[in-house]
Design a protein around this motif. Structure first.
Motif, PDB file in Angstrom:
ATOM      1  N   LEU A  41      -4.508  28.669 100.963  1.00 41.83           N
ATOM      2  CA  LEU A  41      -3.312  29.123 101.661  1.00 41.83           C
ATOM      3  C   LEU A  41      -2.125  28.229 101.295  1.00 41.83           C
ATOM      4  O   LEU A  41      -1.025  28.716 101.075  1.00 41.83           O
ATOM      5  CB  LEU A  41      -3.529  29.119 103.172  1.00 41.83           C
ATOM      6  N   ALA A  42      -2.352  26.920 101.201  1.00 41.23           N
ATOM      7  CA  ALA A  42      -1.277  25.988 100.865  1.00 41.23           C
ATOM      8  C   ALA A  42      -0.713  26.270  99.471  1.00 41.23           C
ATOM      9  O   ALA A  42       0.503  26.236  99.264  1.00 41.23           O
ATOM     10  CB  ALA A  42      -1.772  24.553 100.950  1.00 41.23           C
ATOM     11  N   VAL A  43      -1.580  26.562  98.520  1.00 40.77           N
ATOM     12  CA  VAL A  43      -1.123  26.860  97.160  1.00 40.77           C
ATOM     13  C   VAL A  43      -0.273  28.136  97.157  1.00 40.77           C
ATOM     14  O   VAL A  43       0.813  28.166  96.583  1.00 40.77           O
ATOM     15  CB  VAL A  43      -2.322  26.992  96.189  1.00 40.77           C
ATOM     16  N   SER A  44      -0.757  29.176  97.811  1.00 40.29           N
ATOM     17  CA  SER A  44      -0.013  30.432  97.855  1.00 40.29           C
ATOM     18  C   SER A  44       1.313  30.282  98.592  1.00 40.29           C
ATOM     19  O   SER A  44       2.341  30.799  98.148  1.00 40.29           O
ATOM     20  CB  SER A  44      -0.848  31.518  98.540  1.00 40.29           C
ATOM     21  N   LEU A  45       1.302  29.560  99.708  1.00 39.67           N
ATOM     22  CA  LEU A  45       2.524  29.338 100.460  1.00 39.67           C
ATOM     23  C   LEU A  45       3.507  28.491  99.652  1.00 39.67           C
ATOM     24  O   LEU A  45       4.712  28.747  99.643  1.00 39.67           O
ATOM     25  CB  LEU A  45       2.216  28.670 101.807  1.00 39.67           C
ATOM     26  N   GLY A  46       2.988  27.502  98.930  1.00 37.82           N
ATOM     27  CA  GLY A  46       3.837  26.667  98.076  1.00 37.82           C
ATOM     28  C   GLY A  46       4.525  27.474  96.993  1.00 37.82           C
ATOM     29  O   GLY A  46       5.696  27.240  96.674  1.00 37.82           O
ATOM     30  N   GLU A  47       3.820  28.439  96.423  1.00 39.42           N
ATOM     31  CA  GLU A  47       4.421  29.306  95.411  1.00 39.42           C
ATOM     32  C   GLU A  47       5.566  30.116  96.006  1.00 39.42           C
ATOM     33  O   GLU A  47       6.618  30.280  95.382  1.00 39.42           O
ATOM     34  CB  GLU A  47       3.367  30.232  94.803  1.00 39.42           C
ATOM     35  N   GLN A  48       5.363  30.629  97.204  1.00 41.98           N
ATOM     36  CA  GLN A  48       6.402  31.423  97.863  1.00 41.98           C
ATOM     37  C   GLN A  48       7.606  30.555  98.252  1.00 41.98           C
ATOM     38  O   GLN A  48       8.749  30.948  98.044  1.00 41.98           O
ATOM     39  CB  GLN A  48       5.840  32.099  99.124  1.00 41.98           C
ATOM     40  N   LEU A  49       7.343  29.377  98.822  1.00 45.11           N
ATOM     41  CA  LEU A  49       8.434  28.497  99.246  1.00 45.11           C
ATOM     42  C   LEU A  49       9.154  27.873  98.057  1.00 45.11           C
ATOM     43  O   LEU A  49      10.302  27.461  98.176  1.00 45.11           O
ATOM     44  CB  LEU A  49       7.905  27.401 100.176  1.00 45.11           C
ATOM     45  N   GLY A  50       8.486  27.815  96.912  1.00 46.14           N
ATOM     46  CA  GLY A  50       9.076  27.244  95.706  1.00 46.14           C
ATOM     47  C   GLY A  50      10.300  28.002  95.222  1.00 46.14           C
ATOM     48  O   GLY A  50      11.095  27.482  94.448  1.00 46.14           O
ATOM     49  N   GLU A  51      10.474  29.222  95.691  1.00 45.64           N
ATOM     50  CA  GLU A  51      11.662  30.003  95.337  1.00 45.64           C
ATOM     51  C   GLU A  51      12.904  29.520  96.081  1.00 45.64           C
ATOM     52  O   GLU A  51      14.015  29.756  95.644  1.00 45.64           O
ATOM     53  CB  GLU A  51      11.410  31.484  95.641  1.00 45.64           C
ATOM     54  N   LYS A  52      12.712  28.852  97.223  1.00 43.41           N
ATOM     55  CA  LYS A  52      13.829  28.411  98.058  1.00 43.41           C
ATOM     56  C   LYS A  52      13.966  26.896  98.158  1.00 43.41           C
ATOM     57  O   LYS A  52      15.034  26.385  98.478  1.00 43.41           O
ATOM     58  CB  LYS A  52      13.670  28.957  99.481  1.00 43.41           C
ATOM     59  N   PHE A  53      12.880  26.164  97.927  1.00 48.09           N
ATOM     60  CA  PHE A  53      12.851  24.716  98.086  1.00 48.09           C
ATOM     61  C   PHE A  53      12.199  24.067  96.883  1.00 48.09           C
ATOM     62  O   PHE A  53      11.529  24.728  96.098  1.00 48.09           O
ATOM     63  CB  PHE A  53      12.022  24.318  99.325  1.00 48.09           C
ATOM     64  N   LYS A  54      12.370  22.771  96.805  1.00 50.42           N
ATOM     65  CA  LYS A  54      11.631  22.001  95.810  1.00 50.42           C
ATOM     66  C   LYS A  54      10.325  21.587  96.482  1.00 50.42           C
ATOM     67  O   LYS A  54      10.308  20.725  97.361  1.00 50.42           O
ATOM     68  CB  LYS A  54      12.417  20.774  95.364  1.00 50.42           C
ATOM     69  N   VAL A  55       9.225  22.215  96.098  1.00 53.84           N
ATOM     70  CA  VAL A  55       7.919  21.913  96.667  1.00 53.84           C
ATOM     71  C   VAL A  55       7.266  20.852  95.788  1.00 53.84           C
ATOM     72  O   VAL A  55       7.119  21.032  94.574  1.00 53.84           O
ATOM     73  CB  VAL A  55       7.034  23.176  96.743  1.00 53.84           C
ATOM     74  N   LEU A  56       6.898  19.740  96.417  1.00 56.42           N
ATOM     75  CA  LEU A  56       6.319  18.627  95.685  1.00 56.42           C
ATOM     76  C   LEU A  56       4.903  18.950  95.228  1.00 56.42           C
ATOM     77  O   LEU A  56       4.182  19.722  95.865  1.00 56.42           O
ATOM     78  CB  LEU A  56       6.309  17.369  96.552  1.00 56.42           C
ATOM     79  N   ASP A  57       4.504  18.335  94.133  1.00 54.03           N
ATOM     80  CA  ASP A  57       3.161  18.506  93.600  1.00 54.03           C
ATOM     81  C   ASP A  57       2.145  18.136  94.673  1.00 54.03           C
ATOM     82  O   ASP A  57       2.223  17.053  95.258  1.00 54.03           O
ATOM     83  CB  ASP A  57       2.988  17.625  92.354  1.00 54.03           C
ATOM     84  N   ASP A  58       1.190  19.026  94.922  1.00 54.89           N
ATOM     85  CA  ASP A  58       0.258  18.808  96.030  1.00 54.89           C
ATOM     86  C   ASP A  58      -0.649  17.598  95.838  1.00 54.89           C
ATOM     87  O   ASP A  58      -0.959  16.894  96.793  1.00 54.89           O
ATOM     88  CB  ASP A  58      -0.563  20.064  96.314  1.00 54.89           C
ATOM     89  N   SER A  59      -1.066  17.303  94.620  1.00 49.46           N
ATOM     90  CA  SER A  59      -1.952  16.149  94.416  1.00 49.46           C
ATOM     91  C   SER A  59      -1.202  14.832  94.616  1.00 49.46           C
ATOM     92  O   SER A  59      -1.754  13.880  95.174  1.00 49.46           O
ATOM     93  CB  SER A  59      -2.603  16.195  93.031  1.00 49.46           C
ATOM     94  N   LEU A  60       0.060  14.769  94.198  1.00 45.03           N
ATOM     95  CA  LEU A  60       0.846  13.554  94.427  1.00 45.03           C
ATOM     96  C   LEU A  60       1.162  13.376  95.908  1.00 45.03           C
ATOM     97  O   LEU A  60       1.078  12.267  96.441  1.00 45.03           O
ATOM     98  CB  LEU A  60       2.132  13.590  93.612  1.00 45.03           C
TER      99      LEU A  60
END
Length: 187
Positions: A41-60
């Motif tokens: 869910l986090a990966v999919s949500l990150g992809e969606q939010l990445g259109e509006k925000f700078k989503v940081l790399d999840d592993s970092l």
């Protein structure tokens, strides 16, 4: 006339700067429970939010989060939240927990519930900006999980204005004054 032209350019430069500050908001997405459903869910949500925000790399972000290692990740104090956000280097972070569970009720046949709980936290103040519970029920676990996955785009649309409003509100808040602590009587 040249003075008016320069002041107009300065006005638009300042306006562009503040607009870019609001649009350059960084978001970290964390899954403290490390469950596969939460990570998906986090990966999919990150992809969606990445259109509006700078989503940081999840592993970092996760590595930085683990260095703080709170005992109760879904019940943080404001100080813990500020420390986590500062360590990760983000404006806000999302804590996500998701699963599909079998449920039963007295007058109802067995069913399955897929849910996601999302907490939006400010790194600047450590305050909870919002929380959201998204859940779906179905007779089969696959169908409930499919319904939750299908709702991620609308979930991102719902979260986006809340994240932007939280940052805007914090930028408009006056900073609290620093007061010296009263010394202990023993010293």
């Amino acid at each position: 006339m040249p003075g008016k032209k320069v002041s107009g350019v300065i006005f638009f430069a300042v306006l562009a700067f503040f607009t870019s500050v609001l649009n350059a908001q960084t978001v970290a997405i964390l899954t403290p429970d490390k469950a596969p459903a939460s990570r998906d869910l986090a990966v999919s949500l990150g992809e969606q939010l990445g259109e509006k925000f700078k989503v940081l790399d999840d592993s970092l972000a996760e590595s930085a989060y683990l260095s703080v290692s709170p005992d109760t990740p879904f019940n943080l104090t404001t100080e813990q939240s500020k420390r986590i956000g500062s360590t990760i280097g983000c404006d806000t972070f999302l804590l996500i927990r998701s699963a599909t569970q079998r449920r039963s009720a007295f007058q109802r046949a067995e069913y399955y519930e897929s849910y996601a709980v999302i907490y939006g936290v400010s790194s600047r103040t450590g305050r909870l900006l919002f929380w959201k519970l998204q859940k779906f029920e179905a007779p089969k676990p696959e169908k409930a999980a499919e319904m939750l996955t299908a709702s991620i785009a609308s979930l991102a649309e719902e979260i986006t204005p809340k994240l932007k409003a939280g940052l805007k509100q914090e930028l408009n808040e006056a900073a609290l004054p620093n007061f010296e602590e009263v010394p202990d009587d023993a010293t």
